[in-house]
Design an enzyme around this catalytic site. Structure first.
Site, PDB file in Angstrom:
ATOM      1  N   GLU A 150     -65.167  14.256 -32.095  1.00 57.38           N
ATOM      2  CA  GLU A 150     -63.787  14.263 -31.578  1.00 57.38           C
ATOM      3  C   GLU A 150     -63.703  13.401 -30.322  1.00 57.38           C
ATOM      4  OE1 GLU A 150     -60.598  17.460 -29.653  1.00 57.38           O
ATOM      5  OE2 GLU A 150     -62.653  18.064 -30.050  1.00 57.38           O
ATOM      6  N   HIS A 151     -64.623  13.614 -29.390  1.00 60.40           N
ATOM      7  CA  HIS A 151     -64.726  12.789 -28.189  1.00 60.40           C
ATOM      8  C   HIS A 151     -66.082  12.085 -28.209  1.00 60.40           C
ATOM      9  CE1 HIS A 151     -62.225  16.341 -26.953  1.00 60.40           C
ATOM     10  NE2 HIS A 151     -61.423  15.360 -26.582  1.00 60.40           N
TER      11      HIS A 151
END
Length: 231
Positions: free
Chosen positions: A205-206
């Site tokens: 996600e990050h």
């Protein structure tokens, strides 16, 4: 634009005024006339930073409740809750399951899983900063995933030392420690192919590329959400 949007802001394990901004600002840009917000209240109190952010974003009403029942209330309306056209904002596993259940009767942003970060770093990276960013995800939720990918065994050792030191003073020490223990990982890679295979398999996600030449690594990354380059 939609007429009414309901924003769910967590208030239990994690309580961030940034959640208010991330969900209200797109509604403002889309010219949504009525933004409503719900967040859990403990002993009748709400984090004042959330209230301040909501006022700045022109939120019409704030409801002091959380959980799956808040998602239901936004979906169908109650004597107190306004029925909305779309529900946005993160939540725990119960909130996510509730949004999945009501989707179709009301719009939702997505069915999101636990938060996650993968940090690619080399020997030039600051181990204290890496540890802080791993903890920043780990404190969200006991199921959050925090991964370090590096070609430096020494960096792994110094990051682990920094993690222990920073966790000692953390208000959410118990959550972050449990998350790191069960879902935290350091991966030592020895060649570029393994590095890119690992990043693209995780599809974080990050993704943080914390190396001397981050742009060089970025060109072979295909699967990632938000990407943060360099220090």
């Amino acid at each position: 634009p939609l007429d009414k949007v309901g924003v769910y802001v967590p208030g239990g394990t994690a309580s961030y005024p940034s959640t208010v901004l991330m969900n209200c600002i797109p509604a403002i840009v889309a010219n949504v006339k009525n933004i409503f917000l719900t967040t859990p209240a403990f002993d009748g109190n709400i984090n004042p930073a959330i209230i301040y952010a909501a006022i700045k974003c022109g939120v019409k009403e704030i409801y002091k409740t959380g959980g799956a029942h808040s998602i239901a209330a936004f979906s169908y309306g109650t004597k107190t809750f306004k029925k909305v056209d779309k529900i946005v904002g993160p939540g725990n596993a119960f909130g996510a399951a509730a949004k999945k259940e009501v989707y179709g009767d009301v719009g939702i942003d997505m069915v999101a899983g636990p938060s996650e970060v993968s940090i690619v770093a080399d020997k030039y990276a600051n181990p204290d900063w890496i540890a802080a960013d791993l903890i920043a995800q780990a404190e969200h939720d006991v199921f959050a995933q925090s991964v370090l990918i590096t070609n430096s065994y020494d960096l792994i050792k110094t990051v682990n030392k920094s993690l222990k030191k920073q966790l000692d003073n953390l208000p959410k020490k118990n959550i972050a420690t449990k998350s790191l223990k069960n879902y935290g990982l350091s991966i030592l890679v020895t060649n570029r192919k393994t590095l890119f295979d690992t990043i693209n398999l995780i599809a974080p996600e990050h993704l943080e590329i914390f190396s001397k030449n981050p742009s060089k690594i970025l060109k072979d990354v295909w699967n990632a959400g938000s990407v943060i380059l360099g220090e």
